[in-house]
Design a protein around this motif. Structure first.
Motif, short mmCIF file in Angstrom:
data_model
loop_
_atom_site.label_atom_id
_atom_site.label_comp_id
_atom_site.label_asym_id
_atom_site.label_seq_id
_atom_site.Cartn_x
_atom_site.Cartn_y
_atom_site.Cartn_z
N UNK A 36 -14.98 3.62 15.40
CA UNK A 36 -14.74 3.92 16.82
C UNK A 36 -13.45 3.28 17.30
N UNK A 37 -13.20 2.05 16.90
CA UNK A 37 -11.98 1.37 17.30
C UNK A 37 -10.75 2.05 16.71
N UNK A 38 -10.84 2.49 15.47
CA UNK A 38 -9.73 3.22 14.87
C UNK A 38 -9.48 4.55 15.56
N UNK A 39 -10.55 5.23 15.94
CA UNK A 39 -10.40 6.51 16.63
C UNK A 39 -9.78 6.33 18.01
N UNK A 40 -10.21 5.32 18.74
CA UNK A 40 -9.64 5.04 20.06
C UNK A 40 -8.17 4.68 19.92
N UNK A 41 -7.83 3.87 18.93
CA UNK A 41 -6.42 3.51 18.71
C UNK A 41 -5.58 4.74 18.40
N UNK A 42 -6.11 5.65 17.60
CA UNK A 42 -5.38 6.86 17.26
C UNK A 42 -5.17 7.75 18.48
N UNK A 43 -6.21 7.91 19.29
CA UNK A 43 -6.10 8.76 20.48
C UNK A 43 -5.14 8.17 21.51
#
Length: 89
Positions: free
Chosen positions: A13-20
């Motif tokens: 989830x943290x990686x996805x938020x960082x990417x977005x």
């Protein structure tokens, strides 16, 4: 339930938020850098000059990337829903 499962979900989830967030912030950062270099080269010290181009590029990045971002979020949540039986059972 093992704690490693929750750590893995949190990491994803943290990686996805960082990417977005990076997809919408990086274009604004690059335009701000170009405008700052232009201001330094021409000695124009106007604070509002860099605001409008950054705003427009950020809005364009959000508009163009909204479909991709929403699809990515939906895939992540779908994967989470499919993992519920594995976590509980």
């Amino acid at each position: 339930m093992e704690p490693e499962v929750f750590v893995d979900v949190f990491r994803e989830a943290l990686g996805l938020v960082s990417l977005l967030v990076a997809a919408s912030i990086l274009p604004s950062l690059l335009v701000g850098l170009v405008v700052s270099i232009f201001q330094a080269a021409t000695s124009i010290n106007e604070q509002t000059l860099s605001f409008l181009p950054r705003l427009l590029v950020t809005l364009a990045a959000l508009a163009l990337g909204a479909h991709w971002g929403l699809r990515t979020l939906m895939e992540f949540f779908e994967a989470l829903v499919h993992q519920i039986p594995e976590v509980l059972g």
